[in-house]
Design an enzyme around this catalytic site. Sequence first.
Site, PDB file in Angstrom:
ATOM      1  N   ARG A  24     -17.970  14.827   5.759  1.00 38.55           N
ATOM      2  CA  ARG A  24     -16.674  14.861   5.082  1.00 38.55           C
ATOM      3  C   ARG A  24     -16.591  13.797   3.979  1.00 38.55           C
ATOM      4  NH1 ARG A  24     -13.293  17.999   8.707  1.00 38.55           N
ATOM      5  NH2 ARG A  24     -11.677  17.927   7.153  1.00 38.55           N
ATOM      6  N   ASP A  73     -14.505  24.680   3.075  1.00 42.70           N
ATOM      7  CA  ASP A  73     -14.070  24.454   4.443  1.00 42.70           C
ATOM      8  C   ASP A  73     -14.654  25.536   5.335  1.00 42.70           C
ATOM      9  OD1 ASP A  73     -12.081  22.603   5.956  1.00 42.70           O
ATOM     10  OD2 ASP A  73     -11.829  24.587   6.816  1.00 42.70           O
ATOM     11  N   TYR A 150     -10.365  28.422  16.081  1.00 43.58           N
ATOM     12  CA  TYR A 150      -9.234  28.510  15.138  1.00 43.58           C
ATOM     13  C   TYR A 150      -8.682  29.931  15.062  1.00 43.58           C
ATOM     14  CZ  TYR A 150     -10.359  23.771  13.707  1.00 43.58           C
ATOM     15  OH  TYR A 150     -10.569  22.413  13.715  1.00 43.58           O
TER      16      TYR A 150
END
Length: 341
Positions: A24, A73, A150
Amino acid sequence: MKNDLLLKALRGEVTSRPPVWMMRQAGRYLPEYMVLREKYGFFERCQTPELACEITLQPVDIIGVDAAILFSDILVVPQAMGLEVQLVESKGPFLPEPIKTGNDLERIRVPDVHETLQYVFDAITLIKKELNRRVPLIGFAGAPWTILCYMVQGKGSKTFDEAKAFCYTQPVLAHRLLQMITDTTIAYLKAQVKAGADTVQVFDSWGGLLGPEDFENISLKYIRQIVHALKEEVPVIIFAKGAWYALKEMAATGASGLGIDWCIKPGLARSMAGNNITLQGNFDPAKLLSPIPELKKEVNKMLNAFGNGRYIANLGHGILPNVPVDHARAFVDTVKEWEGT
Ligand code: 1CP
């Protein structure tokens, strides 16, 4: 390639020092990123190749890392499969219509990645041009289990209990979904490589929420398919946070690198993974908040424990947004200045 330390380390070649990058690394701790974050929405930044390129290059120019990682992402994959994904300010990802039943599966598909994710490949082409062979570019995707988390839970969670319950109570559906994600991910990563990614990392951020047997059945089985599909084209790195118990099995997939978090000692990780694979990690990201002299001492301790051979210096998970830029730079510089063997 002017600096190919990362690729050399992944191939098991001798390097003058370990390569270093940070998970990240393109993100909120950089003021230059915050300027673009003020002006453009998250997915706008991902979908505009010029913006994705600029953000990808920021840590290379500002911090001096040995590799760039594509700014995107993991959740662009569920988006491409047909689910709405929002990023809610200070709350994180939100999927308003998650997958709960067989009917919900009818709403999604294995997409043509060139129709849905071409913006990623265009960004990669542009990044490669702007990098001008300075450092390698890492492509990435989420592991199928982490993506399912998710798609089913609909948002971030510490436990992903609804996603686990989905797998345990509706296993047939869960495995159908995992296979759809896997097929999409393989096509997606292959196209990233074709566009110019020099290596790819599979992020299984929630792998460690599963016990060893479930990790094999729900996660590793699908990661293995991804590694097999890609490994002849580029080196593959698997990062399954918390799944230290499966290092031996992950090493046996044919991956070139294994990311590890800070909850396992380097020596134990090495003995589990064997000598034929590159380890990557494992600095506790919160330790970047320590005073710089303390931080440097801790980084040197980590480097001495891993040694320079089949090793990539990195954090054990993503960098935190409140890390001062000079501390991130101190992390990278300490690796560059290390004089161990
Ligand atoms: O500016 C912002 O507020 C957005 C914050 C942000 C950023 C910078 C998100 C939302 N995603 C990203 C970029 C990103 N995500 C990259 C870019 C390349 C890099 O610099 O490394 C990568 C590799 C990811 C991967 C990712 N997204 C993972 C796997 C890695 C990990 O950290 O575990 C996961 C789990 C996500 C989901 C996600 N996207 C964004 C957030 C805040 C989250 C985590 C939410 C949660 O905790 O559930």
